[in-house]
Write a protein that holds these residues in place. Sequence first.
Motif, PDB file in Angstrom:
ATOM      1  N   GLN A   1       0.692  -1.199  -0.035  1.00 40.81           N
ATOM      2  CA  GLN A   1      -0.136  -0.156   0.194  1.00 40.81           C
ATOM      3  C   GLN A   1       0.895   1.175   0.267  1.00 40.81           C
ATOM      4  O   GLN A   1       0.464   2.297  -0.790  1.00 40.81           O
ATOM      5  CB  GLN A   1      -1.004  -0.052   1.146  1.00 40.81           C
ATOM      6  CG  GLN A   1      -2.178  -0.757   1.176  1.00 40.81           C
ATOM      7  CD  GLN A   1      -3.144  -0.873   2.191  1.00 40.81           C
ATOM      8  OE1 GLN A   1      -4.081  -1.481   2.120  1.00 40.81           O
ATOM      9  NE2 GLN A   1      -2.599  -0.279   3.254  1.00 40.81           N
TER      10      GLN A   1
ATOM     11  N   THR B   1     -10.200   0.333   7.660  1.00 39.71           N
ATOM     12  CA  THR B   1     -10.018   1.426   6.975  1.00 39.71           C
ATOM     13  C   THR B   1      -8.469   1.724   6.862  1.00 39.71           C
ATOM     14  O   THR B   1      -7.659   1.013   7.579  1.00 39.71           O
ATOM     15  CB  THR B   1     -10.779   2.556   7.321  1.00 39.71           C
ATOM     16  OG1 THR B   1     -10.181   3.008   8.673  1.00 39.71           O
ATOM     17  CG2 THR B   1     -12.008   2.479   7.575  1.00 39.71           C
ATOM     18  N   LEU B   2      -8.012   2.935   6.284  1.00 42.48           N
ATOM     19  CA  LEU B   2      -6.406   3.320   6.550  1.00 42.48           C
ATOM     20  C   LEU B   2      -6.231   3.514   7.895  1.00 42.48           C
ATOM     21  O   LEU B   2      -5.110   3.305   8.284  1.00 42.48           O
ATOM     22  CB  LEU B   2      -6.173   4.338   5.317  1.00 42.48           C
ATOM     23  CG  LEU B   2      -6.190   3.836   3.942  1.00 42.48           C
ATOM     24  CD1 LEU B   2      -6.201   5.430   3.024  1.00 42.48           C
ATOM     25  CD2 LEU B   2      -4.980   3.183   3.735  1.00 42.48           C
TER      26      LEU B   2
ATOM     27  N   ALA C   1      -5.138  10.706   3.306  1.00 44.88           N
ATOM     28  CA  ALA C   1      -5.646   9.658   2.498  1.00 44.88           C
ATOM     29  C   ALA C   1      -7.241   8.987   2.983  1.00 44.88           C
ATOM     30  O   ALA C   1      -7.942   8.908   2.208  1.00 44.88           O
ATOM     31  CB  ALA C   1      -4.801   8.774   2.284  1.00 44.88           C
ATOM     32  N   GLN C   2      -7.167   8.949   4.235  1.00 44.92           N
ATOM     33  CA  GLN C   2      -8.542   8.376   4.863  1.00 44.92           C
ATOM     34  C   GLN C   2      -9.792   9.185   4.648  1.00 44.92           C
ATOM     35  O   GLN C   2     -10.888   9.030   4.253  1.00 44.92           O
ATOM     36  CB  GLN C   2      -8.194   7.847   6.323  1.00 44.92           C
ATOM     37  CG  GLN C   2      -9.468   7.531   7.056  1.00 44.92           C
ATOM     38  CD  GLN C   2     -10.191   6.173   6.181  1.00 44.92           C
ATOM     39  OE1 GLN C   2      -9.367   5.290   5.649  1.00 44.92           O
ATOM     40  NE2 GLN C   2     -11.414   6.137   6.098  1.00 44.92           N
TER      41      GLN C   2
ATOM     42  N   GLU D   1     -10.090  11.572   2.270  1.00 42.12           N
ATOM     43  CA  GLU D   1     -10.168  11.833   1.089  1.00 42.12           C
ATOM     44  C   GLU D   1     -10.872  10.397   0.372  1.00 42.12           C
ATOM     45  O   GLU D   1     -11.543  10.570  -0.708  1.00 42.12           O
ATOM     46  CB  GLU D   1      -8.989  12.127   0.264  1.00 42.12           C
ATOM     47  CG  GLU D   1      -8.509  13.481   0.674  1.00 42.12           C
ATOM     48  CD  GLU D   1      -7.114  14.127  -0.040  1.00 42.12           C
ATOM     49  OE1 GLU D   1      -6.489  12.976  -0.713  1.00 42.12           O
ATOM     50  OE2 GLU D   1      -6.848  15.279   0.071  1.00 42.12           O
ATOM     51  N   SER D   2     -10.753   9.515   0.980  1.00 39.31           N
ATOM     52  CA  SER D   2     -11.147   8.177   0.246  1.00 39.31           C
ATOM     53  C   SER D   2     -12.829   8.038   0.544  1.00 39.31           C
ATOM     54  O   SER D   2     -13.496   8.264   1.370  1.00 39.31           O
ATOM     55  CB  SER D   2     -10.835   7.072   1.451  1.00 39.31           C
ATOM     56  OG  SER D   2     -11.285   5.931   0.892  1.00 39.31           O
ATOM     57  N   THR D   3     -13.439   7.619  -0.443  1.00 33.48           N
ATOM     58  CA  THR D   3     -14.862   7.135  -0.484  1.00 33.48           C
ATOM     59  C   THR D   3     -15.063   5.588  -0.656  1.00 33.48           C
ATOM     60  O   THR D   3     -16.247   5.345  -0.751  1.00 33.48           O
ATOM     61  CB  THR D   3     -15.349   7.742  -2.037  1.00 33.48           C
ATOM     62  OG1 THR D   3     -14.701   7.091  -3.152  1.00 33.48           O
ATOM     63  CG2 THR D   3     -15.131   9.305  -2.081  1.00 33.48           C
ATOM     64  N   ARG D   4     -14.011   5.091  -0.322  1.00 33.50           N
ATOM     65  CA  ARG D   4     -13.941   3.451  -0.227  1.00 33.50           C
ATOM     66  C   ARG D   4     -14.925   3.152   1.056  1.00 33.50           C
ATOM     67  O   ARG D   4     -14.365   3.371   2.240  1.00 33.50           O
ATOM     68  CB  ARG D   4     -12.741   2.792  -0.599  1.00 33.50           C
ATOM     69  CG  ARG D   4     -12.876   1.361  -0.239  1.00 33.50           C
ATOM     70  CD  ARG D   4     -11.273   0.686  -0.582  1.00 33.50           C
ATOM     71  NE  ARG D   4     -11.472  -0.687  -0.515  1.00 33.50           N
ATOM     72  CZ  ARG D   4     -10.270  -1.293  -0.687  1.00 33.50           C
ATOM     73  NH1 ARG D   4      -9.193  -0.776  -0.994  1.00 33.50           N
ATOM     74  NH2 ARG D   4     -10.278  -2.577  -0.116  1.00 33.50           N
TER      75      ARG D   4
END
Length: 293
Positions: free
Chosen positions: A80, A171-172, A188-189, A191-194
Amino acid sequence: MNASASLSPAQSIRIDKVKEHIGAIVTGIDLARPLDGATRKALYDAVVENVVLVIRGQDHLTPGQLQAAAEMFGELMEDQNRRYLVDGFPLISVLDNHHLDSKGQPAKVGANATWHTDHTNQELPPKFTMLYAVAVPDRGGGTAVCNARAGYEALPDELKRRIDGARTENTLISSARMKTANPDIVKAQRESTRPPTVHPLVRTHPETGTKALWFHKAKTERVSGLSPEETQEFLQELTDRITQPQYCYTHEYRKGDLLIIDDRASLHKAGFDYDHSQHRRLYRMLVRGDRPY
Protein backbone atom coordinates in the motif's frame (compact mmCIF):
# COMPACT_ATOMS: atom_id res chain seq x y z
CA MET A 1 14.33 -29.36 18.61
CA ASN A 2 16.32 -29.62 15.40
CA ALA A 3 15.34 -30.79 11.97
CA SER A 4 17.30 -31.22 8.80
CA ALA A 5 16.63 -32.16 5.20
CA SER A 6 18.76 -32.80 2.15
CA LEU A 7 18.95 -30.42 -0.77
CA SER A 8 21.19 -30.72 -3.77
CA PRO A 9 24.60 -32.31 -3.11
CA ALA A 10 26.05 -28.81 -2.58
CA GLN A 11 23.52 -27.66 0.03
CA SER A 12 22.21 -29.03 3.31
CA ILE A 13 19.36 -27.25 5.03
CA ARG A 14 18.98 -27.06 8.80
CA ILE A 15 15.84 -25.80 10.52
CA ASP A 16 16.13 -25.07 14.25
CA LYS A 17 13.08 -24.19 16.32
CA VAL A 18 13.50 -21.08 18.47
CA LYS A 19 10.65 -21.60 20.97
CA GLU A 20 7.91 -24.13 21.56
CA HIS A 21 5.15 -21.93 20.13
CA ILE A 22 6.94 -19.74 17.64
CA GLY A 23 9.97 -19.24 15.45
CA ALA A 24 12.52 -21.24 13.49
CA ILE A 25 15.88 -20.40 11.91
CA VAL A 26 17.14 -21.84 8.62
CA THR A 27 20.83 -22.22 7.79
CA GLY A 28 22.80 -24.06 5.14
CA ILE A 29 20.91 -22.70 2.16
CA ASP A 30 21.62 -20.20 -0.62
CA LEU A 31 18.50 -18.55 -2.03
CA ALA A 32 20.47 -17.30 -5.04
CA ARG A 33 20.61 -20.88 -6.30
CA PRO A 34 17.69 -22.95 -7.65
CA LEU A 35 15.84 -25.02 -5.07
CA ASP A 36 13.99 -28.22 -5.85
CA GLY A 37 10.31 -28.73 -5.11
CA ALA A 38 10.87 -30.70 -1.92
CA THR A 39 13.07 -27.96 -0.50
CA ARG A 40 10.59 -25.25 -1.37
CA LYS A 41 7.84 -27.23 0.33
CA ALA A 42 10.00 -27.76 3.43
CA LEU A 43 10.55 -24.01 3.73
CA TYR A 44 6.90 -23.19 3.10
CA ASP A 45 5.71 -25.75 5.63
CA ALA A 46 8.20 -24.42 8.19
CA VAL A 47 6.69 -20.92 7.91
CA VAL A 48 3.17 -22.27 8.47
CA GLU A 49 4.21 -24.51 11.35
CA ASN A 50 6.41 -21.99 13.19
CA VAL A 51 4.52 -18.77 12.24
CA VAL A 52 7.81 -16.95 11.61
CA LEU A 53 10.87 -18.28 9.79
CA VAL A 54 14.31 -16.68 9.49
CA ILE A 55 16.60 -17.66 6.61
CA ARG A 56 20.15 -16.66 7.53
CA GLY A 57 23.16 -15.71 5.45
CA GLN A 58 21.56 -14.16 2.36
CA ASP A 59 23.48 -10.84 2.32
CA HIS A 60 24.77 -11.50 -1.22
CA LEU A 61 21.34 -11.37 -2.90
CA THR A 62 20.60 -8.81 -5.60
CA PRO A 63 17.08 -7.32 -5.65
CA GLY A 64 16.25 -9.59 -8.57
CA GLN A 65 17.43 -12.68 -6.72
CA LEU A 66 15.57 -11.57 -3.61
CA GLN A 67 12.32 -11.16 -5.54
CA ALA A 68 12.78 -14.54 -7.23
CA ALA A 69 13.29 -16.15 -3.81
CA ALA A 70 10.18 -14.46 -2.43
CA GLU A 71 8.12 -15.64 -5.40
CA MET A 72 8.80 -19.24 -4.37
CA PHE A 73 6.25 -18.62 -1.60
CA GLY A 74 3.51 -17.27 -3.88
CA GLU A 75 2.42 -14.34 -6.02
CA LEU A 76 3.76 -11.01 -4.80
CA MET A 77 1.40 -8.07 -4.38
CA GLU A 78 1.93 -4.33 -4.26
CA ASP A 79 2.54 -2.69 -0.92
CA GLN A 80 0.00 0.00 0.00
CA ASN A 81 2.88 2.35 0.73
CA ARG A 82 4.16 3.18 -2.74
CA ARG A 83 6.41 6.05 -1.68
CA TYR A 84 9.63 4.10 -1.16
CA LEU A 85 10.41 1.30 -3.61
CA VAL A 86 13.59 -0.39 -4.82
CA ASP A 87 14.50 1.10 -8.21
CA GLY A 88 13.25 -1.19 -10.95
CA PHE A 89 11.44 -3.49 -8.50
CA PRO A 90 7.98 -2.09 -7.70
CA LEU A 91 7.06 -5.16 -5.62
CA ILE A 92 9.88 -4.50 -3.14
CA SER A 93 9.23 -1.62 -0.76
CA VAL A 94 11.81 0.01 1.50
CA LEU A 95 11.57 0.61 5.24
CA ASP A 96 14.34 3.00 6.21
CA ASN A 97 14.85 5.18 9.30
CA HIS A 98 16.71 7.73 7.15
CA HIS A 99 13.66 8.46 5.02
CA LEU A 100 12.16 11.95 5.06
CA ASP A 101 8.52 12.81 5.65
CA SER A 102 6.26 14.77 3.30
CA LYS A 103 7.78 18.05 4.58
CA GLY A 104 11.35 16.95 3.94
CA GLN A 105 12.10 16.36 7.60
CA PRO A 106 13.43 13.11 9.13
CA ALA A 107 10.48 10.76 9.38
CA LYS A 108 9.19 10.20 12.90
CA VAL A 109 8.90 6.44 13.13
CA GLY A 110 7.81 4.26 15.97
CA ALA A 111 5.63 6.64 17.98
CA ASN A 112 2.47 4.76 16.97
CA ALA A 113 3.92 1.28 16.45
CA THR A 114 1.46 -1.36 17.60
CA TRP A 115 0.91 -5.07 17.17
CA HIS A 116 -0.83 -5.69 13.85
CA THR A 117 -1.14 -7.80 10.76
CA ASP A 118 -0.65 -6.16 7.37
CA HIS A 119 -3.18 -4.55 5.02
CA THR A 120 -6.42 -5.60 6.73
CA ASN A 121 -8.24 -2.89 4.79
CA GLN A 122 -7.80 -4.91 1.59
CA GLU A 123 -10.14 -7.64 0.38
CA LEU A 124 -7.21 -10.02 -0.19
CA PRO A 125 -4.59 -9.16 2.43
CA PRO A 126 -1.15 -10.78 2.28
CA LYS A 127 -0.61 -14.27 3.61
CA PHE A 128 3.12 -13.73 4.12
CA THR A 129 5.12 -10.62 4.97
CA MET A 130 8.83 -10.85 4.15
CA LEU A 131 11.50 -8.54 5.56
CA TYR A 132 15.08 -8.59 4.27
CA ALA A 133 17.83 -6.90 6.28
CA VAL A 134 19.95 -4.58 4.16
CA ALA A 135 21.41 -2.42 6.96
CA VAL A 136 21.03 -3.01 10.69
CA PRO A 137 21.98 -1.10 13.86
CA ASP A 138 24.48 -2.53 16.33
CA ARG A 139 21.66 -3.68 18.58
CA GLY A 140 17.87 -3.42 18.81
CA GLY A 141 15.51 -2.62 15.96
CA GLY A 142 14.14 -6.15 15.78
CA THR A 143 10.77 -7.35 14.56
CA ALA A 144 8.54 -8.93 17.19
CA VAL A 145 6.05 -11.60 16.13
CA CYS A 146 3.37 -13.30 18.23
CA ASN A 147 1.61 -16.57 17.54
CA ALA A 148 -2.00 -15.38 17.48
CA ARG A 149 -3.12 -18.97 16.95
CA ALA A 150 -1.64 -20.18 20.23
CA GLY A 151 -2.80 -17.00 21.93
CA TYR A 152 -6.36 -17.56 20.75
CA GLU A 153 -6.34 -21.18 21.89
CA ALA A 154 -5.39 -20.05 25.40
CA LEU A 155 -8.27 -17.57 25.74
CA PRO A 156 -11.03 -18.34 28.26
CA ASP A 157 -13.98 -20.16 26.71
CA GLU A 158 -16.32 -17.32 27.72
CA LEU A 159 -14.24 -14.82 25.76
CA LYS A 160 -14.04 -17.16 22.77
CA ARG A 161 -17.83 -17.36 22.74
CA ARG A 162 -18.06 -13.58 22.96
CA ILE A 163 -15.90 -13.01 19.89
CA ASP A 164 -17.17 -15.95 17.85
CA GLY A 165 -18.62 -14.47 14.67
CA ALA A 166 -17.43 -10.92 15.46
CA ARG A 167 -16.48 -8.80 12.47
CA THR A 168 -14.08 -5.90 12.03
CA GLU A 169 -14.51 -2.86 9.80
CA ASN A 170 -11.12 -1.91 8.36
CA THR A 171 -9.96 1.41 6.91
CA LEU A 172 -6.64 3.17 6.41
CA ILE A 173 -6.81 4.55 9.95
CA SER A 174 -9.41 4.36 12.72
CA SER A 175 -11.21 7.61 13.46
CA ALA A 176 -10.33 7.05 17.12
CA ARG A 177 -6.62 7.28 16.27
CA MET A 178 -6.54 10.17 13.82
CA LYS A 179 -5.16 12.71 16.29
CA THR A 180 -1.92 10.77 16.71
CA ALA A 181 -1.65 9.17 13.26
CA ASN A 182 0.63 9.99 10.34
CA PRO A 183 -0.85 13.11 8.67
CA ASP A 184 -0.44 11.59 5.20
CA ILE A 185 -2.52 8.54 6.21
CA VAL A 186 -5.16 10.73 7.85
CA LYS A 187 -5.42 12.85 4.70
CA ALA A 188 -5.77 9.76 2.50
CA GLN A 189 -8.49 8.33 4.75
CA ARG A 190 -10.47 11.58 4.80
CA GLU A 191 -10.32 11.78 1.01
CA SER A 192 -11.26 8.14 0.52
CA THR A 193 -14.76 7.21 -0.65
CA ARG A 194 -14.14 3.50 -0.22
CA PRO A 195 -16.34 1.79 2.39
CA PRO A 196 -14.68 -0.17 5.20
CA THR A 197 -13.52 -3.69 4.40
CA VAL A 198 -15.23 -6.21 6.66
CA HIS A 199 -13.29 -9.22 7.94
CA PRO A 200 -13.65 -11.76 10.77
CA LEU A 201 -11.99 -10.95 14.09
CA VAL A 202 -11.18 -14.65 14.48
CA ARG A 203 -9.69 -15.99 11.28
CA THR A 204 -9.56 -19.62 10.13
CA HIS A 205 -6.25 -20.62 8.57
CA PRO A 206 -7.00 -21.93 5.05
CA GLU A 207 -4.25 -24.57 5.19
CA THR A 208 -4.36 -25.84 8.77
CA GLY A 209 -7.98 -25.14 9.74
CA THR A 210 -6.81 -23.56 13.01
CA LYS A 211 -8.18 -20.27 14.34
CA ALA A 212 -6.33 -17.11 15.30
CA LEU A 213 -7.11 -13.59 16.40
CA TRP A 214 -6.53 -11.41 13.36
CA PHE A 215 -6.63 -7.62 13.30
CA HIS A 216 -4.77 -4.37 12.80
CA LYS A 217 -5.78 -2.20 15.73
CA ALA A 218 -4.90 1.10 14.02
CA LYS A 219 -6.95 0.20 10.92
CA THR A 220 -10.01 -1.16 12.75
CA GLU A 221 -12.83 1.36 12.83
CA ARG A 222 -15.22 -0.93 14.70
CA VAL A 223 -15.62 -4.41 16.08
CA SER A 224 -19.22 -5.69 15.92
CA GLY A 225 -21.39 -3.85 18.45
CA LEU A 226 -18.67 -1.47 19.68
CA SER A 227 -17.96 2.21 19.10
CA PRO A 228 -14.58 3.22 17.61
CA GLU A 229 -13.27 4.14 21.07
CA GLU A 230 -14.58 0.92 22.65
CA THR A 231 -13.06 -1.00 19.76
CA GLN A 232 -9.60 0.36 20.47
CA GLU A 233 -9.88 -0.57 24.15
CA PHE A 234 -11.17 -4.06 23.39
CA LEU A 235 -8.49 -4.80 20.80
CA GLN A 236 -5.84 -3.65 23.27
CA GLU A 237 -7.25 -6.08 25.82
CA LEU A 238 -7.05 -8.91 23.28
CA THR A 239 -3.53 -7.85 22.29
CA ASP A 240 -2.37 -7.95 25.90
CA ARG A 241 -3.77 -11.46 26.28
CA ILE A 242 -2.11 -13.00 23.22
CA THR A 243 1.27 -11.26 23.31
CA GLN A 244 2.46 -13.11 26.37
CA PRO A 245 6.19 -13.95 26.26
CA GLN A 246 5.68 -17.64 25.55
CA TYR A 247 3.84 -16.80 22.32
CA CYS A 248 6.27 -14.13 21.07
CA TYR A 249 9.65 -14.00 19.40
CA THR A 250 11.65 -10.83 18.71
CA HIS A 251 14.15 -11.23 15.92
CA GLU A 252 17.17 -8.94 16.01
CA TYR A 253 18.51 -8.85 12.50
CA ARG A 254 21.85 -9.70 11.06
CA LYS A 255 22.55 -8.26 7.63
CA GLY A 256 21.21 -10.69 5.04
CA ASP A 257 18.48 -12.21 7.19
CA LEU A 258 15.20 -12.93 5.41
CA LEU A 259 12.29 -12.97 7.86
CA ILE A 260 9.04 -14.59 6.69
CA ILE A 261 5.84 -14.14 8.73
CA ASP A 262 2.60 -16.09 8.26
CA ASP A 263 0.20 -13.16 8.55
CA ARG A 264 -2.82 -15.46 8.83
CA ALA A 265 -1.77 -16.70 12.28
CA SER A 266 0.18 -13.83 13.81
CA LEU A 267 0.56 -10.21 14.79
CA HIS A 268 3.86 -8.37 14.52
CA LYS A 269 5.42 -5.00 15.25
CA ALA A 270 8.65 -3.16 14.58
CA GLY A 271 11.09 -2.35 17.33
CA PHE A 272 12.51 1.15 17.73
CA ASP A 273 14.82 0.45 20.65
CA TYR A 274 18.03 1.34 18.82
CA ASP A 275 20.38 4.24 18.15
CA HIS A 276 18.56 6.14 15.41
CA SER A 277 21.78 7.74 14.23
CA GLN A 278 22.57 4.25 12.94
CA HIS A 279 21.05 2.96 9.74
CA ARG A 280 18.17 0.46 9.71
CA ARG A 281 17.03 -0.50 6.23
CA LEU A 282 14.72 -3.39 5.38
CA TYR A 283 13.20 -4.50 2.09
CA ARG A 284 9.60 -5.66 2.38
CA MET A 285 7.70 -8.01 0.10
CA LEU A 286 4.13 -9.25 0.47
CA VAL A 287 2.70 -12.54 -0.82
CA ARG A 288 -0.93 -12.28 -1.89
CA GLY A 289 -3.40 -14.20 0.26
CA ASP A 290 -7.02 -15.32 0.18
CA ARG A 291 -10.09 -13.59 1.55
CA PRO A 292 -10.18 -14.19 5.31
CA TYR A 293 -12.98 -16.32 6.67
